[in-house]
Write an enzyme that holds these catalytic residues in place. Structure first.
Site, PDB file in Angstrom:
ATOM      1  N   THR A 185       0.945  -1.165   0.015  1.00 19.11           N
ATOM      2  CA  THR A 185       0.061  -0.016  -0.012  1.00 19.11           C
ATOM      3  C   THR A 185       0.999   1.158   0.100  1.00 19.11           C
ATOM      4  O   THR A 185       0.539   2.389  -0.271  1.00 19.11           O
ATOM      5  CB  THR A 185      -0.904   0.067   1.095  1.00 19.11           C
ATOM      6  OG1 THR A 185      -0.223  -0.129   2.479  1.00 19.11           O
ATOM      7  CG2 THR A 185      -1.959  -1.030   1.297  1.00 19.11           C
ATOM      8  N   GLY A 201       0.614  -5.982   5.526  1.00 20.12           N
ATOM      9  CA  GLY A 201       0.030  -7.323   5.862  1.00 20.12           C
ATOM     10  C   GLY A 201       0.133  -7.545   7.390  1.00 20.12           C
ATOM     11  O   GLY A 201      -0.141  -8.640   7.842  1.00 20.12           O
ATOM     12  N   GLY A 202       0.189  -6.546   8.227  1.00 24.80           N
ATOM     13  CA  GLY A 202       0.541  -6.757   9.698  1.00 24.80           C
ATOM     14  C   GLY A 202      -0.616  -7.352  10.281  1.00 24.80           C
ATOM     15  O   GLY A 202      -0.665  -7.898  11.784  1.00 24.80           O
ATOM     16  N   GLU A 203      -1.841  -7.505   9.661  1.00 22.42           N
ATOM     17  CA  GLU A 203      -2.937  -8.000  10.179  1.00 22.42           C
ATOM     18  C   GLU A 203      -3.174  -9.439   9.854  1.00 22.42           C
ATOM     19  O   GLU A 203      -4.075 -10.170   9.981  1.00 22.42           O
ATOM     20  CB  GLU A 203      -4.155  -7.166  10.148  1.00 22.42           C
ATOM     21  CG  GLU A 203      -4.519  -6.280  11.062  1.00 22.42           C
ATOM     22  CD  GLU A 203      -3.407  -4.995  10.891  1.00 22.42           C
ATOM     23  OE1 GLU A 203      -3.094  -4.762   9.896  1.00 22.42           O
ATOM     24  OE2 GLU A 203      -2.987  -4.513  11.819  1.00 22.42           O
ATOM     25  N   TRP A 253       4.334   0.880   6.046  1.00 25.00           N
ATOM     26  CA  TRP A 253       3.101   1.404   5.464  1.00 25.00           C
ATOM     27  C   TRP A 253       3.313   2.452   4.659  1.00 25.00           C
ATOM     28  O   TRP A 253       2.119   2.928   4.020  1.00 25.00           O
ATOM     29  CB  TRP A 253       1.942   1.673   6.695  1.00 25.00           C
ATOM     30  CG  TRP A 253       1.397   0.401   7.158  1.00 25.00           C
ATOM     31  CD1 TRP A 253       1.913   0.245   8.600  1.00 25.00           C
ATOM     32  CD2 TRP A 253       0.438  -0.328   7.055  1.00 25.00           C
ATOM     33  NE1 TRP A 253       0.879  -1.006   8.766  1.00 25.00           N
ATOM     34  CE2 TRP A 253       0.464  -1.311   7.795  1.00 25.00           C
ATOM     35  CE3 TRP A 253      -0.138  -0.555   5.941  1.00 25.00           C
ATOM     36  CZ2 TRP A 253      -0.630  -2.273   7.925  1.00 25.00           C
ATOM     37  CZ3 TRP A 253      -1.272  -1.598   5.716  1.00 25.00           C
ATOM     38  CH2 TRP A 253      -1.457  -2.470   6.716  1.00 25.00           C
ATOM     39  N   ASN A 271       2.576  -2.425  13.569  1.00 22.66           N
ATOM     40  CA  ASN A 271       2.353  -3.065  14.717  1.00 22.66           C
ATOM     41  C   ASN A 271       2.877  -4.394  14.446  1.00 22.66           C
ATOM     42  O   ASN A 271       3.184  -5.137  13.799  1.00 22.66           O
ATOM     43  CB  ASN A 271       0.798  -3.248  14.992  1.00 22.66           C
ATOM     44  CG  ASN A 271       0.230  -3.983  13.887  1.00 22.66           C
ATOM     45  OD1 ASN A 271      -0.189  -3.346  12.720  1.00 22.66           O
ATOM     46  ND2 ASN A 271       0.024  -5.343  13.771  1.00 22.66           N
ATOM     47  N   ASP A 314      -1.788  -1.998  18.488  1.00 21.85           N
ATOM     48  CA  ASP A 314      -1.939  -1.666  17.081  1.00 21.85           C
ATOM     49  C   ASP A 314      -1.531  -0.397  16.891  1.00 21.85           C
ATOM     50  O   ASP A 314      -1.815   0.684  16.010  1.00 21.85           O
ATOM     51  CB  ASP A 314      -3.521  -1.839  16.753  1.00 21.85           C
ATOM     52  CG  ASP A 314      -3.201  -1.953  15.027  1.00 21.85           C
ATOM     53  OD1 ASP A 314      -2.211  -1.896  14.378  1.00 21.85           O
ATOM     54  OD2 ASP A 314      -4.594  -1.648  14.478  1.00 21.85           O
ATOM     55  N   ASP A 316       1.064   1.346  15.730  1.00 18.60           N
ATOM     56  CA  ASP A 316       1.849   1.347  14.533  1.00 18.60           C
ATOM     57  C   ASP A 316       2.621   2.831  14.486  1.00 18.60           C
ATOM     58  O   ASP A 316       2.178   3.759  14.662  1.00 18.60           O
ATOM     59  CB  ASP A 316       1.357   1.254  12.977  1.00 18.60           C
ATOM     60  CG  ASP A 316       0.448   0.288  12.847  1.00 18.60           C
ATOM     61  OD1 ASP A 316      -0.266  -0.128  13.809  1.00 18.60           O
ATOM     62  OD2 ASP A 316       0.678  -0.166  11.716  1.00 18.60           O
ATOM     63  N   ARG A 341       0.920   6.610  16.069  1.00 15.86           N
ATOM     64  CA  ARG A 341      -0.589   6.546  16.559  1.00 15.86           C
ATOM     65  C   ARG A 341      -0.544   6.977  17.819  1.00 15.86           C
ATOM     66  O   ARG A 341      -1.831   6.875  18.343  1.00 15.86           O
ATOM     67  CB  ARG A 341      -0.696   4.929  16.105  1.00 15.86           C
ATOM     68  CG  ARG A 341      -1.128   4.709  14.758  1.00 15.86           C
ATOM     69  CD  ARG A 341      -1.718   3.915  14.514  1.00 15.86           C
ATOM     70  NE  ARG A 341      -1.823   3.314  13.070  1.00 15.86           N
ATOM     71  CZ  ARG A 341      -2.400   2.019  12.402  1.00 15.86           C
ATOM     72  NH1 ARG A 341      -2.941   1.228  13.537  1.00 15.86           N
ATOM     73  NH2 ARG A 341      -2.365   1.960  11.373  1.00 15.86           N
TER      74      ARG A 341
END
Ligand SMILES: [Cu+2]
Length: 688
Positions: A185, A201-203, A253, A271, A314, A316, A341
């Protein structure tokens, strides 16, 4: 003849050796490299403006005295590309020699005449519409250019190069497979013959990395993994004898920055995975939620600074790092900053990664089951958003930043969406200020646990905004010398996942809002000088450029999932000679968390997703008689579920596209539910 040839050969070899040995190596694109190393002028050739990511333009034809006259010079619709509910428009257009290049949330690229808006060529990515591993909307944060090529990453995890003249594909290199949880992204960075790309793809339990590619051929030169393998530096921050770090996230990101004098490339990481469950990954978990410097040529580690140890919120570092030079205590210093964040700006010395102003490790509350870190870094100065949540009825506990949680939801601010999310933060050498967009939102964090399966969501918990809680934003000028607030605007809508801005030598700060407004502020005082309704969510970061002596300001207006703003496919461009007026305002984002819309009756099916409302339940609110069975039908592109809020009394299970499940409501009452992968999807069932 043969003897003549024989004499020539040794001479040629000698000249070759001389060139390689003595003279500096010629850069592959000296003109672009020169522009990348200079403050932005006529052209905007990389996502962050130049190698520093400062987004500072030296143009000043449009300035604080005349900006009131600014009008639309042109507006072009990009043929419906990414104009639907699942997409966000997050890219900054690039401009070179009178041509604008812009990429949409579907990875489609358009070349436009930068003066008139006429479309010159188009590239349709044709990416698989069933990609199920985009965590939070289909997005692309922009392009890079060099050697006559445009570079970008796609959601299908390919890095692509297009011919700038024709839009034809020059090369395409797969970095990974989206089916394994990897997407791209971030906008890449081009410099000195190399394309640098992050991966997302951290999730999804992936292993983050920065990949360097040969700009001419697309060949992969090196990779630097953001998660250490066994025995590598940092591996002692993961539990010994396990492979948790191999799926620990730490993805990239956003666009790196580069200092050619120091020979270092810088970026920030996301994250830890699984996001909300730290129970199996005892340790600080390098290099999650960190700022990292590598040698730009070789990818060799130089330094790191971790913003959040053993992240379970989360939190990040998703906004691009920014390089800047300053003077502190009379000493010239080379700085780097990143807006986290957490709501803090982390300001470091970019030669060694040490705090420039001061960051203190402080003890934090503990939760042994989460294996929480004993201390967390607290930067000196101010945060840009509130860091404590107000109590919410129905929740046992509300807390401040770094408050841990287990299976009972705990309400916190900032939420895992920020503070500052992916949005860039510009720096003006004229004011010495950073301009930071923020989101003010509470989340109820809870750990649920997840089993790792390749390509499946791997987050281990939830964080949804409690129903009925307010959501708003901030926009803050921060003094780079003190890390304190100079001025701050409280905004009606969230800005941390949009609202990225650009600052100019004309003393102006340009930024968009999710309600469609595009603003010019006095960069010194924050006073609003101009406002224009673009008609679509104006969440992408603007750019400034010049063609034939005329200065233009451009913004892609196409909405954003994180901001809840109206989708579209427009590029708006403004100038002092413009004559186009504003459009009607689009529907504004909601300012309170929870299901929206009228209460429907006589309904037995709830649609989940659809092309225009991918992240919605439709209807969002229904009234039914006790004993009614509701069918949940996933008509969208992505997997969704419906899970009772907040204690999961019922659950449809994850439904693939086309999937259906039923739930029978026997007892009268008011029931809420969410989709756990997309916790901003809310529904309500009133049973009578
Ligand atoms: Cu969903």
């Amino acid at each position: 003849m043969p003897s003549h040839l024989q004499r020539m050969v040794p001479v040629l070899i000698a000249v070759g050796v001389l060139l390689a040995g003595a003279a500096p190596v010629r850069s592959a694109d000296p003109e672009i490299d020169r522009l990348l190393q200079s403050p932005v002028g006529k052209d905007w050739v990389t996502n962050g403006g130049d190698l520093t990511n400062q987004r500072y333009s030296t143009l000043k034809q449009i300035n604080t005295t005349n900006v009131k006259q600014l009008k639309g010079a042109w507006m072009t619709r990009l043929k419906g590309s990414a104009a639907a509910g699942k997409y966000s428009f997050e890219a900054s257009p690039l401009v070179r020699n009178g041509v604008m290049y812009v990429i949409t949330g579907n990875d489609d690229v358009f070349a436009l005449n930068a003066k008139t808006g006429e479309i010159l060529w188009e590239y349709w990515s044709g990416i698989d519409q069933k990609i199920s591993t985009a965590c939070c909307g289909w997005v692309n944060r922009g392009l890079a250019m060099g050697e006559g090529l445009l570079f970008f990453g796609q959601l299908d995890a390919n890095v692509v190069a297009l011919d700038m003249k024709t839009g034809k594909v020059a090369w395409k290199t797969p970095i990974e497979k989206w089916e394994n949880g990897y997407t791209i992204t971030s906008a890449p960075l081009y410099y000195d013959g190399v394309v640098y790309s992050g991966i997302a793809g951290g999730e999804f339990g992936v292993r983050g990395r920065l990949t360097a590619l040969n700009a001419k051929s697309g060949e992969i030169l090196w990779r630097w993994y953001t998660l250490p393998g066994p025995g590598e530096f940092g591996s002692d921050t993961w539990p010994p004898g396990t492979d948790h770090s191999m799926r620990g996230g730490a993805t990239i990101w956003n666009t790196p920055a580069l200092d050619p004098d120091l020979g270092l490339i810088y970026f920030a990481t996301g994250n830890c995975g699984p996001d909300y469950d730290g129970s199996m990954r005892e340790g600080d978990n390098l290099f999650c939620a960190s700022m990292v410097a590598l040698k730009a040529k070789t990818g060799e580690y130089a330094w790191h600074f971790q913003q959040v140890h053993h992240d379970i919120w989360d939190y990040d570092a998703a906004s691009p790092v920014v390089l800047f030079d300053t003077v502190i205590d009379g000493q010239p210093r080379k700085g780097i900053a990143e807006a986290g964040r957490t709501g803090w700006l982390y300001i470091l010395d970019r030669t060694n990664g040490k705090p420039l102003i001061g960051i203190e490790e402080r003890p934090v509350p503990q939760e042994p089951r989460q294996k929480t870190a004993k201390t967390q870094p607290y930067p000196k100065g101010d945060a840009t958003v509130p860091q404590c949540a107000d109590p919410v009825p129905g929740y046992e506990k509300a807390g401040c930043i770094f408050e841990p949680f287990w299976e009972t939801p705990v309400v916190l601010r900032p939420s895992g969406l920020g503070g500052t999310n992916w949005s860039p933060v510009p720096y003006s050498p004229d004011t010495g200020y950073f301009y930071v967009p923020g989101t003010v939102r509470s989340s109820a964090f809870a750990r649920t646990g997840d089993k790792f399966q390749t390509g499946q969501r791997y987050v281990g918990g939830t964080q949804a905004a409690p129903i009925g809680t307010p959501m708003s934003g901030t926009f803050t000028a921060m003094d780079a010398r003190t890390n304190t607030i100079v001025w701050q605007h409280k905004t009606p809508h969230r800005l941390g996942g949009g609202g990225g801005s650009t600052v100019t030598a004309g003393g102006l700060l340009f930024r968009g809002e999710p309600d469609g407004n595009f603003l010019a502020l006095d960069a010194r005082t924050g006073q609003e000088l101009w406002r224009f309704q673009t008609g679509f969510g104006a969440d992408a970061p603007p750019v400034v450029y010049e063609v034939d002596g005329e200065q233009f300001v451009a913004i892609a207006a196409g909405g954003n999932q994180l901001q809840g703003s109206a989708y579209g496919d427009a590029v708006w461009v403004f100038s002092l000679k413009g004559h186009l007026g504003p459009l009607w305002p689009p529907p504004p984002p909601s300012t309170v968390a929870g299901p929206v819309g009228p209460i429907a009756t006589g309904v037995d099916t709830i649609k989940m997703g659809s092309i225009n409302v991918e992240y919605s339940f439709v209807p969002g609110r229904v009234r039914i008689k006790a004993g009614t069975t509701l069918t949940f039908n996933n008509v969208g592109d992505l997997p969704h579920n419906a899970v009772a809020w907040q204690n999961r009394e019922w659950d449809t299970g994850m439904l693939p596209a086309g999937g259906k499940a039923t739930v029978t409501f026997d007892k009268p009452g008011v029931y809420y539910y969410i989709c756990t992968p997309h916790p901003w999807m809310y529904g309500q069932v009133i049973v009578e």
